[in-house]
Design a protein around this motif. Structure first.
Motif, PDB file in Angstrom:
ATOM      1  N   THR A 110       0.920  -1.128  -0.055  1.00 22.70           N
ATOM      2  CA  THR A 110       0.108  -0.138   0.055  1.00 22.70           C
ATOM      3  C   THR A 110       0.886   1.168   0.051  1.00 22.70           C
ATOM      4  OG1 THR A 110      -1.712  -1.214   1.208  1.00 22.70           O
ATOM      5  CG2 THR A 110      -1.701   1.414   1.247  1.00 22.70           C
ATOM      6  N   LEU A 363      -5.766  -7.589  -2.405  1.00 24.60           N
ATOM      7  CA  LEU A 363      -5.528  -6.100  -1.768  1.00 24.60           C
ATOM      8  C   LEU A 363      -6.145  -5.001  -2.504  1.00 24.60           C
ATOM      9  CD1 LEU A 363      -4.790  -4.685   0.750  1.00 24.60           C
ATOM     10  CD2 LEU A 363      -2.538  -4.425  -0.435  1.00 24.60           C
ATOM     11  N   LYS A 364      -7.354  -4.356  -2.005  1.00 22.90           N
ATOM     12  CA  LYS A 364      -7.792  -3.097  -2.618  1.00 22.90           C
ATOM     13  C   LYS A 364      -7.498  -1.937  -2.044  1.00 22.90           C
ATOM     14  CE  LYS A 364     -11.441  -5.669  -4.821  1.00 22.90           C
ATOM     15  NZ  LYS A 364     -12.898  -5.807  -5.079  1.00 22.90           N
ATOM     16  N   THR A 365      -6.688  -0.918  -2.509  1.00 22.91           N
ATOM     17  CA  THR A 365      -6.358   0.111  -1.722  1.00 22.91           C
ATOM     18  C   THR A 365      -6.524   1.550  -2.425  1.00 22.91           C
ATOM     19  OG1 THR A 365      -4.155   0.355  -2.918  1.00 22.91           O
ATOM     20  CG2 THR A 365      -4.265  -0.936  -0.949  1.00 22.91           C
ATOM     21  N   LYS A 366      -6.845   2.507  -1.436  1.00 18.23           N
ATOM     22  CA  LYS A 366      -7.142   3.873  -1.894  1.00 18.23           C
ATOM     23  C   LYS A 366      -6.079   4.897  -1.588  1.00 18.23           C
ATOM     24  CE  LYS A 366     -11.811   3.289  -0.277  1.00 18.23           C
ATOM     25  NZ  LYS A 366     -13.073   3.653   0.734  1.00 18.23           N
ATOM     26  N   SER A 367      -5.973   5.874  -2.622  1.00 13.63           N
ATOM     27  CA  SER A 367      -4.915   6.894  -2.377  1.00 13.63           C
ATOM     28  C   SER A 367      -5.730   8.281  -2.465  1.00 13.63           C
ATOM     29  CB  SER A 367      -3.768   7.068  -3.441  1.00 13.63           C
ATOM     30  OG  SER A 367      -2.953   5.749  -3.143  1.00 13.63           O
ATOM     31  N   PRO A 372      -1.223   7.317  -0.030  1.00 15.35           N
ATOM     32  CA  PRO A 372      -2.032   6.137   0.152  1.00 15.35           C
ATOM     33  C   PRO A 372      -2.802   6.015   1.515  1.00 15.35           C
ATOM     34  CG  PRO A 372       0.282   5.627   0.390  1.00 15.35           C
ATOM     35  CD  PRO A 372       0.082   6.923  -0.052  1.00 15.35           C
ATOM     36  N   ILE A 374      -3.517   4.302   4.694  1.00 19.02           N
ATOM     37  CA  ILE A 374      -2.659   3.054   5.222  1.00 19.02           C
ATOM     38  C   ILE A 374      -3.380   2.618   6.475  1.00 19.02           C
ATOM     39  CG2 ILE A 374      -0.246   4.275   4.679  1.00 19.02           C
ATOM     40  CD1 ILE A 374      -0.211   5.183   7.779  1.00 19.02           C
ATOM     41  N   GLU A 376      -6.263   1.349   6.630  1.00 16.74           N
ATOM     42  CA  GLU A 376      -7.284   0.170   5.970  1.00 16.74           C
ATOM     43  C   GLU A 376      -6.396  -1.147   6.249  1.00 16.74           C
ATOM     44  OE1 GLU A 376      -9.294   0.793   2.428  1.00 16.74           O
ATOM     45  OE2 GLU A 376     -10.496   2.273   3.250  1.00 16.74           O
ATOM     46  N   VAL A 377      -5.016  -0.890   6.251  1.00 18.25           N
ATOM     47  CA  VAL A 377      -4.037  -2.268   6.229  1.00 18.25           C
ATOM     48  C   VAL A 377      -3.321  -2.346   7.491  1.00 18.25           C
ATOM     49  CG1 VAL A 377      -3.987  -2.314   3.674  1.00 18.25           C
ATOM     50  CG2 VAL A 377      -2.261  -0.952   4.915  1.00 18.25           C
ATOM     51  N   SER A 388      -4.135   9.096   5.756  1.00 17.17           N
ATOM     52  CA  SER A 388      -3.067   8.740   4.401  1.00 17.17           C
ATOM     53  C   SER A 388      -1.716   9.141   4.855  1.00 17.17           C
ATOM     54  CB  SER A 388      -3.824   9.659   3.442  1.00 17.17           C
ATOM     55  OG  SER A 388      -3.805  11.171   3.761  1.00 17.17           O
TER      56      SER A 388
END
Length: 795
Positions: A110, A363-367, A372, A374, A376-377, A388
C-alpha cells in the motif's frame, strides 16, 4: 536381543549416512574463493582477489566488467539477503514465509514504493552511465543465479529466485528510505496524548524543537486511538527480516587539527543488528576509477566509500519528510474524500499478494492527493478514520540511482555537493573529507515549511487546505558546514541550528553524543588515526553522571536500606562510563526504566508506554523532564489520595531498581557489573527456529557501550535481567589521508552471508573487543594475503 541390536545398528547407520549427507550438502554450499569462472558479456579477463577477510578486490579493464563481476561475487555471498531486500517493498515476503508476513506485505504494498520504483525506472536515461553499470551489476547477479550454488536458506524454504531487475534496486532503496522515517511511529502517539490528555502533557516533549521556550495553548480534542497506528507500524518494522537504520555518528577532522597535517574521516552508521549484517565490502579498481565501498544487498553503488582522493559516509538527518493526514470521507460515497475544493475521488488500486501454502489475497487500496490510505491495512486501527501517508520519497522525482552513482564518482567537492541535491528523501547527513584537505557536512532532503499554525508532530487535517500547504525550500537552505574555521565537522542525528530563524522539524536524537564528540574534538589539535580509533569506541556519556546526581539529590534518604546506600555510593563516584566492569551503569540504566514506567505508564497505559519507549522522543525528553520539578507527569493518576512529586517517583523508582537487581544479580552490589546485564547476539531470520539457532545466529557476546554514547550499542529500557542490544555501529570506519593504505574498518560479523563461509563471523570477536583491520588498497599487499578467482569471457 539380536533383532534389537540389528535394528539399532541399522538406525545408527542411517543416522551416520544422514549426517554424512548433511555434511556433504553443507560443504557443497561453501562459496568459492579461488579458481576460474566464465561470464557471458564479459569483455576482458577480470581478476578478483579475496583477502584474508573475504573482501573482494576486483581488478578490471573497465567499470562495466567490474560491475558484472561485483554482481556475481555479491550474489555468491549475499543472495539470500538480496532476496529478502527486494521482496519487502512490493509486499512479497508471504510468498516465502507464509501468512506470518501478510500484515507486512499488505502495508508495504500500500505504501506506494513499488509504484514509485516503476515510474522511476520508466523515466531513467537509458544512455546514462549509472543505468549501464546497474544493468551490468544485475547481469552478474543473474548469471550467478543461473550457474552458482543457491544459499542454504533457499533450500530450507523452497525458493527458486527470479532474475533481478532495476525495479528491484529501486525497491531496496525505497524500503531503506522508509525505515529512516520516524513520523509514522511518533505522530499518532503524540496525537493521542494531545487528544486524550491535553497539550499540558506535551510541555515536556519539546514539540517546537526547543524545550521550555514556548508556552503551549491548552487544548484537548476528541478522544482518539491514533496510537494504534504507531503500534501497528512499529510491530511491522520489528517483524521485518531486514534491519532498519536508527542513528549514526560521523566526524571529519581538518588538517589543522591532525598531527600529520591531513584529514582524518570517521563514520559508524547505526543500524538494527542482523545476520548477515547490512554492509557488503568490495573494492573496485580500473584504470580510470577506484572505490573501496560498502554496499546494500542488491544495489550497484556504495553508500559509504573511499579511495585515495576522498571519503564519504552518512548519518540520518532525522528531518520530518513524512506527514499523516486524517481524511474526511463522503458519507454517501466511500470512494470520495473531502478537500478544500470539495469532494474528490480516491485513486483506486488493486494488488494480489501471493501466500505460501495458502490462497492469494486481493488487496484493494485507496489514495488521496496526500498519499495512500494506510489505516485500512494496519491492525487494530479504526477504519472509520481514514489516515493517508504523505511521503516526500514517493511524491518527488526519484533520482536515487543517479545520486548514489554520483557520490562514488565525484570529481571534487563541488561535484560531490551537486549530486547530493538529487536525494529528495531520505534526509541524510552526508560527510566528506579529501586528500586536498577539504572537509564537509552536507544534508540531503527536500525540505519544506508548513503553515505557521500547523505542528507536524500530529496527524494533520486533510480537508482544510491549510495543513497540507507546503513551501518547498531551495537546496541552498539545507544545513551544511564546508571547511569551517573551527576545522572539524560532526553529526550524531542531533538537531541542526536554526537557519533564517527556522528550526527544521524532525525526530532528532538527544545531543548527548554530539556534545561528547564536540567536546573531545575541540580541545585537541594533534589527532592521529589511533586517537580516533579510541574515540569511536568511547563509552562515556556526556550527560549521564549529571542526570544521576540530580536524581540522587531528590531521593528521600530516610527510606533507603543498606543495599540502596551502597548502590548510591557507586553512582556518586561514576563518570558516566559503560565499560564491562562498571557497576553504576547497570544501576543507572535500570533506574531509567523504572523512572519512565512510574512517570508515564499511569497516563498512557501499558501499550502506549511501550510505544513511547520505541521512539526517539523518549531519549530526547527524559533528561529534561526528569529534572523538571513542575512536570505534570509526576502525579500518579491512579492514586486518588495523594499528588506525587518528583522526589516520590524517583525514590519509588530507585527502590524498585534495587529490588529488581537483587532478584536478577544477587544482593552483592559489587557483582552488578555491566557485562552481566548487556548482551549482543546477531540474529538470522531463520535463527528464530531453536533447532537452527546455533547454526545461523552469531553470539551472544558481553559488550560495553550503551544508549546515546559514541559507542552506541542500543537496547530498549526494560525490567529484564539482560539489556539485549538491538542496534549499533554497522561498521566502524576510519580513513587517514596521511596514511591512506593503513586506514581501518571492522564489520560486526563478517563479509559473507553464507553460514558455511569462513568469513560468516570471522570479525565478530574483533568487533566486540573493539579491534580493527586494514582496508587494503595496495595491490602487492592484497596479493600476499589473498586467494583469487579469474573471471574470463565465456566462449
Amino acid at each position: 536381543m539380536k533383532i534389537i541390536k540389528k535394528i539399532s545398528l541399522i538406525l545408527l547407520l542411517l543416522l551416520v549416512l544422514l549426517a554424512l549427507a548433511v555434511f556433504g550438502f553443507l560443504q557443497f554450499k561453501k562459496p568459492n574463493y579461488d579458481g576460474d569462472v566464465q561470464l557471458s558479456q564479459l569483455k576482458n579477463t577480470t581478476t578478483t582477489y579475496f583477502d584474508d577477510y573475504g573482501i573482494p578486490h576486483i581488478y578490471a579493464n573497465d567499470e562495466v566488467d567490474a560491475q558484472r563481476v561485483l554482481g556475481y561475487v555479491h550474489a555468491q555471498e549475499r543472495l539470500w539477503q538480496m532476496e529478502l531486500m527486494r521482496r519487502i517493498a512490493p509486499g512479497k515476503l508471504s510468498e516465502i514465509f507464509g501468512s506470518v508476513m501478510l500484515k507486512n506485505d499488505m502495508f508495504f504494498a500500500t505504501s506506494g514504493i513499488q509504484e514509485n520504483s516503476e515510474l522511476a525506472v520508466a523515466n531513467l536515461d537509458k544512455n546514462s552511465q549509472s543505468y549501464k553499470l546497474t544493468l551490468s551489476y544485475l547481469d552478474g547477479i543473474n548469471q550467478y543465479i543461473e550457474e552458482g550454488k543457491m544459499p542454504i536458506e533457499f533450500s530450507l524454504l523452497g525458493i527458486t529466485p527470479e532474475k533481478f531487475t532495476v525495479k528491484d534496486v529501486y525497491n531496496i532503496f525505497g524500503f531503506m528510505s522508509f525505515s529512516f522515517a520516524m513520523a509514522q511511529k511518533t505522530d499518532p502517539l503524540l496525537t493521542d496524548i494531545r487528544d486524550n490528555l491535553g497539550m499540558e502533557y506535551l510541555k515536556d516533549f519539546g514539540i517546537h524543537g526547543e524545550f521550555g521556550t514556548r508556552q503551549l495553548k491548552s487544548f484537548k480534542g476528541k478522544s482518539s486511538e491514533f496510537a494504534e497506528i504507531s503500534k501497528s507500524i512499529t510491530a511491522l518494522l520489528e517483524n521485518s527480516p531486514v534491519p532498519t537504520f536508527v542513528g549514526s555518528n560521523s566526524w571529519v577532522i581538518g588538517a589543522n587539527k591532525t598531527k600529520n597535517g591531513k584529514v582524518i574521516f570517521a563514520n559508524d552508521p547505526h543500524i538494527m543488528f542482523s545476520q548477515p549484517g547490512t554492509w557488503f565490502e568490495a573494492h573496485i579498481i580500473t584504470p580510470k576509477h577506484e572505490m573501496y565501498g560498502y554496499y546494500l544487498a542488491g544495489t550497484p553503488f556504495p553508500l559509504l566509500g573511499h579511495n585515495r582522493d576522498y571519503a564519504y559516509g552518512l548519518t540520518m538527518f532525522e528531518n520530518d519528510d513524512l506527514d499523516l493526514f486524517e481524511e474526511t470521507e463522503n458519507r454517501q460515497n466511500s470512494n470520495q474524500y473531502l478537500t478544500s475544493q470539495g469532494y474528490q475521488n480516491y485513486t483506486l488500486r488493486q494488488n494480489t499478494i501471493k501466500i505460501k501454502d495458502s490462497a492469494d489475497v486481493i488487496l484493494k487500496t485507496k489514495s488521496s492527493i496526500h498519499g495512500p490510505i494506510i489505516s485500512e491495512v494496519l491492525t487494530g486501527v479504526n477504519k472509520s478514520k481514514p489516515i493517508s501517508m504523505s511521503w516526500i520519497y514517493t511524491q518527488e522525482k526519484n533520482q536515487i540511482l543517479d545520486a548514489v552513482y554520483g557520490l562514488c564518482h565525484a570529481k571534487d567537492l563541488n561535484d560531490f555537493y551537486e549530486k547530493i541535491e538529487l536525494i529528495h528523501a531520505p534526509g541524510l547527513n552526508i560527510m566528506y573529507g579529501d586528500v586536498k584537505n577539504n572537509i564537509a557536512w552536507i544534508t540531503s532532503g527536500k525540505l519544506y515549511k508548513l503553515d505557521s499554525s500547523v505542528n507536524p508532530n500530529f496527524i494533520l487535517n486533510g480537508s482544510n487546505g491549510i495543513d497540507d500547504r507546503k513551501e518547498f525550500l531551495p537546496f541552498s537552505k539545507n544545513p551544511l558546514a564546508i571547511n569551517p574555521p573551527w576545522n572539524y565537522v560532526y553529526s550524531s542525528n542531533n538537531q541542526p541550528e536554526a537557519i533564517d530563524g527556522y528550526l527544521y522539524p524532525g525526530y532528532y536524537l538527544p545531543k548527548d553524543r554530539a556534545t561528547r564528540i564536540d567536546t573531545l574534538l575541540k580541545v585537541k589539535n594533534d589527532w592521529t588515526r589511533m586517537d580516533v580509533e579510541k574515540m569511536i569506541l568511547d563509552n562515556t556519556s556526556s550527560t549521564a553522571a549529571q542526570i544521576v546526581n540530580s536524581w540522587i539529590l531528590s531521593l528521600d534518604k530516610n527510606q533507603l536500606n543498606e543495599t540502596e546506600k551502597n548502590a548510591i555510593s557507586q553512582l556518586k563516584i561514576w563518570n558516566g562510563s559503560s565499560n564491562l566492569n562498571d557497576i553504576a551503569t547497570t544501576i543507572y540504566n535500570k533506574w531509567i526504566y523504572f523512572y519512565l514506567k512510574n512517570t508515564f505508564r499511569d497516563e498512557l497505559g501499558e501499550e502506549k508506554f511501550k510505544l513511547l519507549l520505541a521512539t526517539h522522543k523518549i531519549k530526547e525528553i527524559f533528561g529534561e523532564q526528569s529534572r523538571n520539578d513542575s512536570s505534570i507527569w509526576w502525579d500518579n493518576i491512579e492514586t486518588k489520595t495523594k499528588k506525587e512529586t518528583r522526589s516520590d517517583i524517583l525514590t519509588q523508582s530507585f527502590k524498585e531498581t534495587i529490588k529488581n537487581l537483587e532478584a536478577n544479580l544477587g544482593s552483592d552490589v559489587q557483582l552488578w557489573t555491566w557485562n552481566k546485564a548487556h548482551s549482543l547476539e546477531f540474529q538470522h531470520p531463520i535463527g528464530q527456529v531453536k533447532l537452527l539457532k546455533g547454526f545461523f545466529n552469531v553470539g551472544p557476546y558481553e559488550v560495553p557501550g550503551a544508549n546515546e554514547m559514541i559507542n552506541n550499542l542500543m537496547y530498549f529500557y526494560s525490567d529484564e535481567k539482560i539489556n539485549q542490544v538491538k542496534a549499533g555501529p554497522s561498521t566502524r570506519r576510519i580513513i587517514d589521508f596521511s596514511d591512506i593504505e593503513n586506514s581501518v574498518s571492522i564489520l560486526p560479523t563478517g563479509n559473507s552471508g553464507n553460514p558455511m563461509s569462513k568469513h560468516y563471523k570471522d570479525q565478530a570477536e574483533m568487533y566486540v573487543k573493539g579491534h580493527f583491520r586494514k582496508m587494503l588498497l595496495n595491490k602487492k599487499e592484497i596479493e600476499k594475503v589473498s586467494t583469487k578467482i579469474v573471471f574470463s569471457p565465456k566462449k
